[in-house]
Design an enzyme around this catalytic site. Structure first.
Site, short mmCIF file in Angstrom:
data_model
loop_
_atom_site.label_atom_id
_atom_site.label_comp_id
_atom_site.label_asym_id
_atom_site.label_seq_id
_atom_site.Cartn_x
_atom_site.Cartn_y
_atom_site.Cartn_z
N VAL A 1 -2.42 74.53 79.45
CA VAL A 1 -3.02 74.17 80.74
C VAL A 1 -3.51 75.38 81.52
O VAL A 1 -4.29 75.25 82.47
CB VAL A 1 -2.04 73.35 81.61
N ASN B 1 2.76 67.22 83.97
CA ASN B 1 4.16 67.54 83.71
C ASN B 1 4.37 68.98 83.25
O ASN B 1 5.44 69.54 83.48
CB ASN B 1 4.71 66.58 82.64
N TYR C 1 9.56 80.13 91.58
CA TYR C 1 9.60 78.76 91.04
C TYR C 1 9.55 77.73 92.17
O TYR C 1 8.75 76.80 92.16
CB TYR C 1 10.84 78.55 90.18
N GLU D 1 14.50 71.59 77.55
CA GLU D 1 14.40 73.01 77.25
C GLU D 1 14.25 73.84 78.52
O GLU D 1 14.12 75.06 78.45
CB GLU D 1 13.20 73.26 76.33
#
Length: 256
Positions: free
Chosen positions: A62, A88, A154, A191
């Site tokens: 992406v 996602n 993040y 993950e």
């Protein structure tokens, strides 16, 4: 859905594992056709072997603008009218404090969680508007709302997802296109933390030990519910936590 009803199409990014894999499988069980997009192709081929022609596996990073545009232009005609876009693909890297973090980790998170999500949305949103229908589901995080040590960039990228989703809603009024920001809390069996801790299995296991976190299937269930609602209903944002997780107390340091 009977055989004469056109099967809706969902495009799911990051479909090779975790949320993306669970969401793809849930849509497939609900009668969707799924464009399963991710960098790793073998998990997508495995999905296609399991569900047959209902899956279109595609290789996609992406972060690569040309690859995103090429995907839009190269889709077979029968796969172009996307009903649901699930943004996602995303990741966290590192949990160091800001002054100790690796800037390349920051760059990777921004390129994937912000730029990548924006690129995919920009590529496929005009088609939804032209068809006067569609649903964009962005996978955000409670980290975009509640700060915590080590969540610096993040959390900031997920705050972007939240505000971008709200601003999309403002722009799309009257078009028939809906937007939802799904904000998970602690989720195991993915993950995510293994990537965040750069393969440190012990640290990853400690993150979830005894915590009874959410599972990818729980987020897939949430996404499926949002997608099942009638066209006049828009869930702006939905925050989902395990019962074992709640809001942190404000930290206070004290003299020793």
């Amino acid at each position: 859905m009977n055989d004469s009803t056109p099967h809706p199409i969902a495009l799911v990014t990051g479909a090779s594992a975790g949320f993306g894999r669970a969401i793809s499988e849930r849509f497939l069980r609900d009668g969707y056709r799924v464009i399963a997009a991710a960098r790793r192709m073998e998990p997508m081929r495995e999905l296609q072997r399991k569900y047959g022609d209902a899956v279109l596996p595609v290789s996609l990073d992406v972060r690569d603008e040309q690859a995103v545009v090429s995907l839009r232009e190269s889709l077979p005609p029968a796969w172009r009218d996307i009903d649901v876009l699930v943004n996602n693909a995303g990741l966290a890297m590192g949990k160091e404090k800001a002054h100790e973090a690796d800037f390349q980790d920051w760059r990777t998170m921004i390129d994937t969680n912000v730029t990548g999500l924006a690129l995919v949305t920009h590529a496929f949103l005009p088609g939804m508007v032209a068809r006067k229908r569609g649903l964009v589901i962005n996978i955000g995080s409670v980290a975009g709302k509640y700060p915590y040590p080590g969540g610096n960039v993040y959390g900031a990228t997920k705050a972007f997802v939240a505000q971008f989703s709200r601003n999309l809603r403002a722009d799309l009024i009257g078009t028939g296109v809906r937007v939802t920001d799904v904000q998970p809390g602690l989720v195991g069996e993915t993950e995510f933390s293994l990537v965040r801790y750069k393969g440190d299995k012990e640290r990853t296991a400690a993150m979830y030990a005894g915590a009874h976190p959410l599972r990818p299937e729980d987020i897939a269930e949430t996404v499926a519910w949002v997608a099942s609602l009638p066209p006049h209903v828009n869930v702006n944002a939905i925050e989902v936590m395990p019962t074992s997780q709640s809001f942190a107390a404000l930290t206070v340091t004290r003299d020793e």
